[in-house]
Design an enzyme around this catalytic site. Structure first.
Site, mmCIF file in Angstrom:
data_model
loop_
_atom_site.group_PDB
_atom_site.id
_atom_site.type_symbol
_atom_site.label_atom_id
_atom_site.label_comp_id
_atom_site.label_asym_id
_atom_site.label_seq_id
_atom_site.Cartn_x
_atom_site.Cartn_y
_atom_site.Cartn_z
ATOM 1 N N ARG A 162 0.840 -1.221 0.000
ATOM 2 C CA ARG A 162 0.000 0.000 0.000
ATOM 3 C C ARG A 162 0.864 1.256 0.000
ATOM 4 O O ARG A 162 0.417 2.344 -0.377
ATOM 5 C CB ARG A 162 -0.884 -0.004 1.249
ATOM 6 N N GLN B 273 2.951 22.278 21.410
ATOM 7 C CA GLN B 273 2.507 22.983 20.196
ATOM 8 C C GLN B 273 3.149 22.320 19.006
ATOM 9 O O GLN B 273 4.269 21.810 19.101
ATOM 10 C CB GLN B 273 2.922 24.466 20.285
ATOM 11 N N ASN C 53 3.961 23.133 14.875
ATOM 12 C CA ASN C 53 4.013 24.124 13.785
ATOM 13 C C ASN C 53 4.504 23.453 12.516
ATOM 14 O O ASN C 53 5.147 22.395 12.553
ATOM 15 C CB ASN C 53 4.965 25.275 14.137
ATOM 16 N N HIS D 261 16.712 30.982 16.030
ATOM 17 C CA HIS D 261 15.781 31.355 17.095
ATOM 18 C C HIS D 261 15.906 30.432 18.306
ATOM 19 O O HIS D 261 16.216 29.258 18.178
ATOM 20 C CB HIS D 261 14.330 31.270 16.579
ATOM 21 N N LYS E 52 12.761 21.396 20.708
ATOM 22 C CA LYS E 52 12.055 21.204 19.434
ATOM 23 C C LYS E 52 12.387 19.829 18.878
ATOM 24 O O LYS E 52 13.468 19.289 19.099
ATOM 25 C CB LYS E 52 12.496 22.268 18.409
ATOM 26 N N TYR F 159 7.356 21.032 13.107
ATOM 27 C CA TYR F 159 8.007 21.302 14.395
ATOM 28 C C TYR F 159 7.091 20.834 15.520
ATOM 29 O O TYR F 159 5.935 21.283 15.590
ATOM 30 C CB TYR F 159 8.149 22.810 14.637
ATOM 31 N N ASP G 9 14.968 38.522 11.113
ATOM 32 C CA ASP G 9 16.225 37.766 11.155
ATOM 33 C C ASP G 9 17.397 38.590 10.634
ATOM 34 O O ASP G 9 18.536 38.364 11.010
ATOM 35 C CB ASP G 9 16.090 36.452 10.386
HETATM 36 C C1 LIG Z 1 7.134 30.139 16.254
HETATM 37 C C2 LIG Z 1 5.787 30.783 16.122
HETATM 38 C C3 LIG Z 1 5.574 31.873 15.312
HETATM 39 N N1 LIG Z 1 4.329 32.398 15.243
HETATM 40 C C4 LIG Z 1 4.108 33.540 14.354
HETATM 41 C C5 LIG Z 1 5.081 34.688 14.522
HETATM 42 C C6 LIG Z 1 5.174 35.248 13.125
HETATM 43 O O1 LIG Z 1 4.121 36.165 12.924
HETATM 44 C C7 LIG Z 1 4.916 34.044 12.222
HETATM 45 C C8 LIG Z 1 6.195 33.479 11.649
HETATM 46 O O2 LIG Z 1 7.076 33.331 12.752
HETATM 47 P P1 LIG Z 1 8.612 33.362 12.481
HETATM 48 O O3 LIG Z 1 8.928 34.493 11.560
HETATM 49 O O4 LIG Z 1 9.315 33.282 13.810
HETATM 50 O O5 LIG Z 1 8.836 31.999 11.706
HETATM 51 P P2 LIG Z 1 10.260 31.444 11.292
HETATM 52 O O6 LIG Z 1 11.208 32.551 10.988
HETATM 53 O O7 LIG Z 1 9.986 30.400 10.297
HETATM 54 O O8 LIG Z 1 10.810 30.760 12.616
HETATM 55 C C9 LIG Z 1 10.603 29.383 12.786
HETATM 56 O O9 LIG Z 1 11.695 28.730 12.220
HETATM 57 C C10 LIG Z 1 12.871 28.797 13.011
HETATM 58 C C11 LIG Z 1 13.992 28.131 12.256
HETATM 59 C C12 LIG Z 1 12.620 28.188 14.335
HETATM 60 O O10 LIG Z 1 13.359 27.342 14.854
HETATM 61 C C13 LIG Z 1 11.458 28.690 15.053
HETATM 62 O O11 LIG Z 1 10.931 27.660 15.922
HETATM 63 C C14 LIG Z 1 10.314 29.176 14.259
HETATM 64 O O12 LIG Z 1 9.989 30.411 14.843
HETATM 65 O O13 LIG Z 1 4.291 33.057 13.039
HETATM 66 C C15 LIG Z 1 3.268 31.907 15.948
HETATM 67 O O14 LIG Z 1 2.145 32.411 15.841
HETATM 68 N N2 LIG Z 1 3.463 30.825 16.759
HETATM 69 C C16 LIG Z 1 4.685 30.251 16.871
HETATM 70 O O15 LIG Z 1 4.813 29.270 17.619
#
Ligand SMILES: Cc1cn([C@H]2C[C@H](O)[C@@H](COP(=O)(O)OP(=O)(O)O[C@H]3O[C@H](C)C(=O)[C@H](O)[C@H]3O)O2)c(=O)[nH]c1=O
Length: 186
Positions: free
Chosen positions: A26, A49, A51, A65, A75, A135, A171
């Site tokens: 399958r 949580q 993601n 981060h 994580k 994540y 970033d």
């Molecule tokens: C982590 C997180 C973010 N957000 C919101 C905050 C921002 O408005 C949006 C994107 O967040 P961010 O720009 O922090 O996403 P990345 O730059 O992809 O960061 C992620 O990728 C890097 C590599 C990581 O390791 C982090 O765990 C994770 O934050 O989602 C949420 O609403 N909930 C959450 O748990």
């Protein structure tokens, strides 16, 4: 039965979790995460949580981060599509590998995930277009306790495999580390 094994990596608490797929006519099945096994491995991880991120262009970098303070976060990362070069930096005050980084290639279908301990910064570079990561987080999102490092910080000297592109505005502005940074406590 799909195998589920922990393989320690050079930073304390960092590990690659192997979860081989069981294949039949399958298709395939694998156990991506197992709280009981992780507890038995001495790497307890309770999910608070989940993601998912999609990174469209090869070479894009997200990170570095971390979440410290009252809710330090570990994580558990799995690549669902494409391939990434995943980087973890040890920020733990007093760690023998303080400010050391380690990278692992994560590829969809390779049957493994990365367990990133609390007190470490995380980031990745997409090695393919349309790279998707899942994540699992051990703490609720607490932006007031979130910190970031510059992916181009000379003190870290991370050897990104491709030219770094598509950093988010946030970033882009992470400051470089100076001697006043003594690490985080978890
Ligand atoms: C982590 C997180 C973010 N957000 C919101 C905050 C921002 O408005 C949006 C994107 O967040 P961010 O720009 O922090 O996403 P990345 O730059 O992809 O960061 C992620 O990728 C890097 C590599 C990581 O390791 C982090 O765990 C994770 O934050 O989602 C949420 O609403 N909930 C959450 O748990």
């Amino acid at each position: 039965m799909s195998q589920y094994r922990l393989h320690p990596l050079p930073l304390p608490g960092l590990a690659r979790i192997e979860h081989r797929r069981v294949e039949d006519a399958r298709g395939a099945f694998s156990r991506l995460y197992c709280e009981d096994s992780l507890e038995r491995f001495g790497a307890p991880f309770h999910i608070r949580q989940i993601n998912r991120s999609l990174t469209r262009q090869r070479g894009s970098v997200r990170g570095l981060h971390y979440q410290a303070g009252p809710q330090p976060e570990s994580k558990y990362i799995t690549c669902l599509q494409g391939e990434v070069w995943d980087v973890v930096v040890d920020l733990r005050a007093g760690s023998p590998t303080f400010l050391h980084w380690h990278a692992e290639r994560l590829k969809a279908g390779q049957g493994s995930s990365l367990l990133v301990p609390a007190g470490c910064a995380h980031g990745f570079q997409a090695l393919s277009d349309d790279a998707e990561l899942l994540y699992l987080h051990s703490a609720d999102y607490a932006p007031e306790h979130e910190g970031g490092l510059s992916v181009l910080d000379p003190r870290l000297a991370i050897a990104w495999p491709l030219p770094v592109i598509n950093l988010s505005a946030r970033d882009e502005q992470h400051p470089w580390l100076d001697d006043r940074f003594t690490g985080v406590t978890v």
